[in-house]
Design a protein around this motif. Structure first.
Motif, PDB file in Angstrom:
ATOM      1  N   ARG A 101       0.824  -1.216   0.000  1.00  0.00           N
ATOM      2  CA  ARG A 101       0.000   0.000   0.000  1.00  0.00           C
ATOM      3  C   ARG A 101       0.858   1.266   0.000  1.00  0.00           C
ATOM      4  O   ARG A 101       0.408   2.369  -0.295  1.00  0.00           O
ATOM      5  N   LYS A 102       2.187   1.094   0.356  1.00  0.00           N
ATOM      6  CA  LYS A 102       3.094   2.256   0.360  1.00  0.00           C
ATOM      7  C   LYS A 102       4.502   1.741   0.124  1.00  0.00           C
ATOM      8  O   LYS A 102       4.899   0.714   0.711  1.00  0.00           O
ATOM      9  N   LEU A 103       5.229   2.465  -0.732  1.00  0.00           N
ATOM     10  CA  LEU A 103       6.657   2.172  -0.905  1.00  0.00           C
ATOM     11  C   LEU A 103       7.413   3.494  -0.843  1.00  0.00           C
ATOM     12  O   LEU A 103       7.013   4.488  -1.466  1.00  0.00           O
ATOM     13  N   ASN A 158       1.097   3.843  -4.618  1.00  0.00           N
ATOM     14  CA  ASN A 158       1.570   4.902  -3.720  1.00  0.00           C
ATOM     15  C   ASN A 158       3.060   4.710  -3.445  1.00  0.00           C
ATOM     16  O   ASN A 158       3.475   4.318  -2.355  1.00  0.00           O
ATOM     17  N   PHE A 159       3.857   4.987  -4.483  1.00  0.00           N
ATOM     18  CA  PHE A 159       5.326   4.896  -4.370  1.00  0.00           C
ATOM     19  C   PHE A 159       5.851   6.313  -4.283  1.00  0.00           C
ATOM     20  O   PHE A 159       5.602   7.116  -5.180  1.00  0.00           O
ATOM     21  N   VAL A 160       6.575   6.645  -3.209  1.00  0.00           N
ATOM     22  CA  VAL A 160       7.160   7.986  -3.099  1.00  0.00           C
ATOM     23  C   VAL A 160       8.683   7.895  -3.089  1.00  0.00           C
ATOM     24  O   VAL A 160       9.251   6.886  -2.675  1.00  0.00           O
ATOM     25  N   THR A 161       9.332   8.955  -3.577  1.00  0.00           N
ATOM     26  CA  THR A 161      10.796   8.982  -3.668  1.00  0.00           C
ATOM     27  C   THR A 161      11.358  10.027  -2.716  1.00  0.00           C
ATOM     28  O   THR A 161      10.887  11.163  -2.693  1.00  0.00           O
ATOM     29  N   ALA A 162      12.354   9.606  -1.930  1.00  0.00           N
ATOM     30  CA  ALA A 162      13.002  10.524  -0.992  1.00  0.00           C
ATOM     31  C   ALA A 162      14.465  10.683  -1.400  1.00  0.00           C
ATOM     32  O   ALA A 162      15.120   9.705  -1.770  1.00  0.00           O
ATOM     33  N   PHE A 163      14.952  11.923  -1.354  1.00  0.00           N
ATOM     34  CA  PHE A 163      16.362  12.211  -1.665  1.00  0.00           C
ATOM     35  C   PHE A 163      17.060  12.601  -0.365  1.00  0.00           C
ATOM     36  O   PHE A 163      16.870  13.726   0.117  1.00  0.00           O
ATOM     37  N   PRO A 164      17.825  11.678   0.213  1.00  0.00           N
ATOM     38  CA  PRO A 164      18.498  11.997   1.484  1.00  0.00           C
ATOM     39  C   PRO A 164      19.772  12.808   1.278  1.00  0.00           C
ATOM     40  O   PRO A 164      20.438  12.654   0.245  1.00  0.00           O
ATOM     41  N   ALA A 165      20.107  13.630   2.251  1.00  0.00           N
ATOM     42  CA  ALA A 165      21.405  14.310   2.265  1.00  0.00           C
ATOM     43  C   ALA A 165      22.470  13.256   2.563  1.00  0.00           C
ATOM     44  O   ALA A 165      22.174  12.089   2.755  1.00  0.00           O
TER      45      ALA A 165
END
Ligand code: GFB
Length: 322
Positions: A101-103, A158-165
């Motif tokens: 349901r979430k990635l 519901n796939f969201v992309t995160a860009f970490p420092a």
């Protein structure tokens, strides 16, 4: 996320993946599958499908993917690119097939253009050439973001992309040549102190700046995004400390207790001149970092000493049994 939420964190051996598993276990906020030896080789799509068929995770954090510092990126671009592309294809495909349901997909700040305006906003992604030293890896991380977006568009997942420092902390790669700047310098400063060396070589000019976030804070940010962010746009995970490499080297030497002088080796590459992230969207959602840079460095070095001692005992035990 509740104690019964079936969750899979790929890359349990990576800096952020391990911190995330530790966090979710400590807080009892998930029913974790695929931890340790149970984790499938996500570069093998059949093994990954088989795992997802059994585990049926509702929430997936895709942290897997070989990564390293500027040295590893120059030495092994093919391995870095291939490992990340294969893993992302497998995990996103299986997550869609078995109805996660979430990635949350963890990209990397090096996917930004080398000369992006600072602090870097997600709108800058894809508007200029990437830093050449890590271009193969960065392109794979950029492609992962685009694959998430394609799944959202075609299947409504519901796939969201995160860009970490730039992250740092326990369980990182502390090898002198392969690690990122903080673990690599910590290893070399420790060894220099033990040997009584008069100087410690720092790669490059010391002028580049990086934003650093402690791995435990990045893990908290990932869990926060899983629960509070469902947007189409990627989201930066920062809010950390922006420092010059020269200042980082001085801080690391001070924490380690290396008292010699620093020598900057300008024959080594500097990489991107600046890499600070605009994390206002995350901060406005209510997330805040909780570790100061110095305290995080000290916690990392304390872990390094314990791990080193354990390894020394292990090696000693091996030698003794020969
Ligand atoms: O952390 P780092 O290897 O990667 O290098 P990037 C950061 C800066 O630290 C560069 C300097 O300017 C290096 O020249 N530096 C000084 C050192 N001493 C050392 C040392 O002993 N080891 C290392 N490694 N650097 C990475 C990408 O770029 O960012 C990765 O290569 C990943 O793929 C990561 O995306 C987030 O920050 O330049």
């Amino acid at each position: 996320m509740t104690p019964g939420t079936r969750t899979f964190v790929s890359g349990g051996n990576t800096l952020i993946g391990r911190a995330l598993i530790d966090l979710l276990l400590e807080e009892g906020r998930a029913e974790l599958f695929g931890v340790g030896r149970d984790e499938p080789d996500v570069t093998d799509s059949r093994a990954t499908e088989k795992f997802f068929e059994y585990a049926r995770p509702q929430v997936v954090f895709h942290c897997a993917g070989l990564s390293g510092g500027i040295g590893l990126n120059r030495a092994k671009p093919v391995e870095l690119m291939r490992d990340n592309l294969l893993g992302t294809l497998s995990v996103l495909g299986a997550a869609k097939t078995f109805g996660a349901r979430k990635l949350v997909y963890l990209a990397s700040s090096c996917a930004y253009p080398k000369l992006a305006a600072q602090p870097m906003r997600v709108e800058a992604l894809g508007t200029g050439a990437m830093e050449p030293t890590s271009e193969a890896y960065s392109t794979a991380k950029f492609a992962g973001w685009k694959l998430c977006a394609a799944y959202r568009r075609e299947f409504g997942t519901n796939f969201v992309t995160a860009f970490p420092a730039n992250g740092f902390g326990p369980h990182d790669d502390f090898t002198a040549d392969g690690g990122h700047v903080i673990p690599a310098l910590m290893r070399r400063a420790h060894d220099a102190k033990e040997r009584g060396d008069a100087e410690l070589v720092v790669w490059g000019t010391g002028a580049p700046r990086r934003e650093f976030v402690y791995a435990r804070d990045l893990a908290r940010a990932c869990a926060f995004v899983a629960e509070h962010y469902d947007g189409d746009a990627p989201i930066n995970l920062g809010g950390g400390t922006d420092l010059s490499i020269a200042d980082v080297a001085r801080e690391v030497a001070s924490v380690v207790g290396f008292r010699g002088r620093l020598r900057f080796d300008a024959t080594k590459p500097d990489g991107a001149p600046l890499k600070a992230l605009d994390s206002l969207p995350l901060l406005e959602l209510g997330w805040q970092p909780s570790y100061g840079f110095r305290a995080a460095l000290e916690e990392t070095y304390a872990w390094f000493l314990r791990a080193n001692a354990a390894r020394a005992v292990e090696t000693g035990r091996e030698l003794a049994t020969r």
